[in-house]
Design an enzyme around this catalytic site. Structure first.
Site, short mmCIF file in Angstrom:
data_model
loop_
_atom_site.label_atom_id
_atom_site.label_comp_id
_atom_site.label_asym_id
_atom_site.label_seq_id
_atom_site.Cartn_x
_atom_site.Cartn_y
_atom_site.Cartn_z
N HIS A 58 10.22 7.14 2.94
CA HIS A 58 11.09 8.29 3.24
C HIS A 58 11.01 9.39 2.21
O HIS A 58 11.59 10.45 2.40
CB HIS A 58 12.53 7.82 3.39
CG HIS A 58 13.30 7.68 2.10
ND1 HIS A 58 12.84 6.98 1.01
CD2 HIS A 58 14.52 8.16 1.74
CE1 HIS A 58 13.74 7.02 0.05
NE2 HIS A 58 14.77 7.73 0.45
N GLY A 59 10.33 9.15 1.08
CA GLY A 59 10.27 10.17 0.04
C GLY A 59 9.68 9.60 -1.23
O GLY A 59 8.99 8.57 -1.21
N SER B 98 5.72 18.02 -0.65
CA SER B 98 6.25 17.22 0.44
C SER B 98 5.18 17.13 1.52
O SER B 98 4.22 17.92 1.53
CB SER B 98 7.53 17.86 1.01
OG SER B 98 8.57 17.83 0.06
N GLY C 222 11.38 8.39 -3.92
CA GLY C 222 12.09 7.24 -4.47
C GLY C 222 12.35 7.41 -5.96
O GLY C 222 11.49 7.90 -6.69
#
Length: 391
Positions: A319-320, A302, A322
């Site tokens: 946001h991440g 992360s 996916g």
């Protein structure tokens, strides 16, 4: 940066986006109230109405389904002064967190702790309507994780410093608020005979009662989500204090930095000299110097980042990771043995319920971050050693 058409800007190569998602992007970009263009993040994938990983700037209207039903979902991360070797028993910490925080879909607190009650009182003061009429148990949801891709993790950065991270949103009450207003927008479109490329792109018009009520409920749910994450993180820090020091009296000294950011939300912002509504569905706000967290999947890295406020992205970022595969497809393709291999070296609750969360069901977070290099500056890279999920 790429252009799908004159109304859609992509921050990933077009060939990396599945055809169904590209069609959704085209549909969303065709709406008459879109301001400038639709900005598509590197982690985008097929969603409800709009792709997950879409940033919409709109004038005069908002699309409830473009926010989604997990209103205010986002990340919280706390940097601690601890080193990895000070965490002697990761399994005990995991089970301790599981005792302190209700998890899995539908699981609520039995009663409110003092801190949760204080946050509930804050939400009651902010409420401009009776949210008990929408969800009678919303107070007991404050401080609960949920299921699916929501998680709590302990991780280390490049210097072996321990971070606590958490992903969650507005729980059942946010889901009910989101669905209520999506249905209302669809009913209005049907009554007016509004032609839509997708019924989930039904919208509410600024200046109407329905629009005002949606924004009222949306902002309240976003506050719920933020306070929900704060409440859970406080409980995680209490468990860390107990584990390291033997009691819960050292929480304040364990917190060096706290980051709390939404990635499903709407707010008024200024872009290109005009005030517009900005809806981020699976995207974070990334103004210059603004801190945020972009998580990978449950077995991968992360990122702690600050924004670069790219104007064409409406000062946003992914946001991440996916999803790469649907939950059904992931269950067909992978086994529990595959999950065990992916999670080797990470303390986690081994459950078949988590199989569709296997890291390979998600996009490669490192590729996502490479495509986001013009959107954010990476400050820390985290690798988890404890993962907590509802099963």
């Amino acid at each position: 940066m790429y252009r799908l058409n004159d109304k859609a800007v992509l921050f990933a190569p077009p060939e990396t986006i599945e055809p169904e998602a590209r069609k959704q992007i085209e549909n969303t970009a065709s709406m008459p109230f879109i301001y400038k263009h639709v900005a598509v993040m590197p982690d985008c994938h097929y969603g409800k109405g709009a792709t997950v990983g879409t940033v919409l700037a709109t004038k005069g209207s908002v699309i409830p389904a473009a926010v989604g039903v997990d209103i205010g979902c986002g990340m919280i991360a706390v940097k601690t002064p601890l080193r990895r070797d000070q965490i002697n028993n990761p399994a005990a910490i995991r089970t301790g967190i599981e005792r302190r925080i209700p998890m899995s879909a539908g699981n609520n607190n039995r009663s409110l702790s003092e801190s949760a009650a204080r946050r509930v009182k804050e939400l009651e003061k902010l409420a401009a309507r009776d949210y008990n009429a929408i969800d009678r148990s919303w107070q007991l949801q404050l401080g609960t994780l949920g299921g699916g891709n929501h998680f709590i993790e302990l991780a280390t950065d490049e210097s072996d410093t321990v971070w606590a991270t958490l992903h969650s949103g507005s729980r059942g009450v946010g889901n009910k608020i989101g669905n209520m207003h999506i249905r209302r927008a669809q009913a209005i479109a049907k009554d007016k005979g509004t032609r839509l490329p997708d019924r989930d792109l039904a919208y509410l018009v600024e200046g109407t009662k329905e629009f005002d009520e949606y924004i009222r409920d949306l902002l309240w749910a976003q506050n719920f989500a933020r306070l929900n994450r704060d409440e859970m993180m406080d409980r995680v820090m209490m468990e860390l204090s107990r584990s390291v020091y033997g009691d819960s009296a050292h929480v304040s000294e364990l917190e060096v930095q706290r980051i709390n950011c939404h990635h499903n939300f709407t707010q008024l912002e200024e872009h290109f000299g005009e005030r517009v509504w900005v809806t981020r569905k699976g995207a974070i706000e990334a103004r210059r110097g603004m801190w945020a967290m972009i998580p990978g999947s449950m077995g991968t890295r992360s990122y702690i980042v600050t924004g670069k406020e790219h104007p064409m992205a409406f000062k946003s970022a992914p946001h991440g990771a996916g999803r790469r595969l649907s939950r059904t497809a992931a269950r067909k393709q992978y086994t529990m043995s595959d999950l065990d291999t992916a999670m080797r070296g990470i303390e986690f609750r081994r459950s078949s319920v988590l199989l569709d969360e296997i890291p390979s069901a998600y996009k490669n977070i490192d590729e996502v971050m490479e495509n986001a290099r013009d959107l954010v500056e990476v400050k820390y890279v985290l690798k988890q050693f404890v993962n907590v999920k509802g099963d």
